[in-house]
Design a protein around this motif. Structure first.
Motif, PDB file in Angstrom:
ATOM      1  N   ASP A  45       0.853  -1.183   0.000  1.00 10.10           N
ATOM      2  CA  ASP A  45       0.000   0.000   0.000  1.00 10.10           C
ATOM      3  C   ASP A  45       0.890   1.235   0.000  1.00 10.10           C
ATOM      4  O   ASP A  45       2.088   1.132  -0.213  1.00 10.10           O
ATOM      5  N   TRP A  46       0.314   2.393   0.267  1.00 14.27           N
ATOM      6  CA  TRP A  46       1.056   3.640   0.160  1.00 14.27           C
ATOM      7  C   TRP A  46       2.088   3.814   1.265  1.00 14.27           C
ATOM      8  O   TRP A  46       3.033   4.584   1.111  1.00 14.27           O
ATOM      9  N   LYS A  47       1.900   3.128   2.393  1.00 14.45           N
ATOM     10  CA  LYS A  47       2.812   3.355   3.517  1.00 14.45           C
ATOM     11  C   LYS A  47       4.234   2.921   3.200  1.00 14.45           C
ATOM     12  O   LYS A  47       5.186   3.444   3.779  1.00 14.45           O
ATOM     13  N   SER A  61       6.018   3.333   0.418  1.00 12.36           N
ATOM     14  CA  SER A  61       6.826   4.396  -0.202  1.00 12.36           C
ATOM     15  C   SER A  61       7.119   5.512   0.790  1.00 12.36           C
ATOM     16  O   SER A  61       8.217   6.078   0.769  1.00 12.36           O
ATOM     17  N   SER A 116       7.436  11.135  -2.111  1.00 13.36           N
ATOM     18  CA  SER A 116       7.071   9.760  -2.466  1.00 13.36           C
ATOM     19  C   SER A 116       5.576   9.547  -2.370  1.00 13.36           C
ATOM     20  O   SER A 116       4.978   8.871  -3.216  1.00 13.36           O
ATOM     21  N   ALA A 117       4.960  10.106  -1.325  1.00 11.34           N
ATOM     22  CA  ALA A 117       3.516   9.946  -1.165  1.00 11.34           C
ATOM     23  C   ALA A 117       2.781  10.593  -2.326  1.00 11.34           C
ATOM     24  O   ALA A 117       1.811  10.030  -2.849  1.00 11.34           O
ATOM     25  N   ASP A 161       3.199   8.436  -5.367  1.00  7.05           N
ATOM     26  CA  ASP A 161       2.401   7.224  -5.204  1.00  7.05           C
ATOM     27  C   ASP A 161       0.927   7.497  -5.423  1.00  7.05           C
ATOM     28  O   ASP A 161       0.220   6.720  -6.068  1.00  7.05           O
ATOM     29  N   TYR A 162       0.460   8.617  -4.869  1.00  7.73           N
ATOM     30  CA  TYR A 162      -0.945   8.992  -5.037  1.00  7.73           C
ATOM     31  C   TYR A 162      -1.271   9.203  -6.509  1.00  7.73           C
ATOM     32  O   TYR A 162      -2.324   8.783  -6.994  1.00  7.73           O
ATOM     33  N   ARG A 213      -1.230   5.663  -8.280  1.00  2.07           N
ATOM     34  CA  ARG A 213      -2.278   4.701  -7.930  1.00  2.07           C
ATOM     35  C   ARG A 213      -3.632   5.335  -8.177  1.00  2.07           C
ATOM     36  O   ARG A 213      -4.420   5.492  -7.289  1.00  2.07           O
TER      37      ARG A 213
END
Lengths: 90, 134
Positions: free
Chosen positions: B91-93, B95, B126-127, B130-131, B134
């Motif tokens: 999941d996002w955590k 990254s 990174s978040a 990633d957002y 995804r």
């Protein structure tokens, strides 16, 4: 019942048990490790690692439970035999 | 077996390293073209630099940026893969955590406060990526 027929029955039971265990394991590990998002067709690294661990744990649990169960059933059998011998002599 | 090798953390880190090297090289060459300060002679400030000087500057800049990007990319990819293997989830955590580790490691060389800022900044970056992905 002749021993061949008994062996056949035992083998059939074994196959049924294995198939049932496989189905349950697949269902449980899929529910636990693959979240229903499906943004990608391939398993990610985290998911495949989780599946490896899930299968290993499931099989180990299955093995230990089987051993414990056979141990307990042996104990029960011995107890029953002793009781029968006791009633037989009196 | 080839697929297993391709999924391993080492291969992913190597891939990120090579990708970072190429991207950093391109970025460095591009930046050298924009932000030029080559061949400045105090006695003749309006002199145009020779092609050799310009190319040498582009090459140096390109290599320097390429090395930095390669190291950062390899570090980020490696930590993300290790964190993902440890958690067993994707999941996002992952990254965010690996961004904090990478940024913190890079910034820590310049002191604790720079490390904390680096951690926060890289994690936020990174978040965001990633957002977007995804």
């Amino acid at each position: 019942m002749d021993p061949l027929r008994a062996q056949q029955l035992a083998a059939e039971l074994e196959v049924d048990m294995m198939a049932d265990m496989y189905n349950r394991m697949t269902q449980a590990c899929h529910r636990k490790c693959v979240p229903p998002h499906y943004k990608d067709a391939e398993l990610s690294k985290g998911e495949s690692v989780c599946l490896d661990r899930c299968v290993a744990k499931y099989l180990e649990v299955h093995e230990r439970m089987g051993k414990k169960l056979t141990e307990l059933s042996l104990q029960d059998e011995e107890l029953l035999k002793r009781m029968q011998q006791g009633t037989g002599t009196t | 077996m080839v697929e297993r090798a391709m999924e391993s953390c080492a291969f992913k880190a190597a891939l990120a390293c090579v990708g970072g090297f190429v991207l950093g090289g391109a970025f460095g060459v591009f930046t050298a073209g924009i932000d030029t300060n080559v061949g400045f002679d105090p006695k003749d400030p309006y002199r145009t630099p020779t092609a050799k000087e310009v190319l040498k500057d582009m090459g140096q800049r390109g290599i320097s940026y390429a090395k930095n990007f390669a190291i950062v990319g390899a570090m980020f990819s490696c930590t993300e893969c290790v964190v993902e293997s440890y958690r067993g989830k994707s999941d996002w955590k992952n990254s965010v955590i690996s961004g904090c580790i990478t940024g913190g490691a890079i910034g820590f060389r310049a002191g604790l406060k720079a490390g904390v800022i680096g951690c926060g900044g890289f994690a936020a970056f990174s978040a965001a990526i990633d957002y977007y992905l995804r």
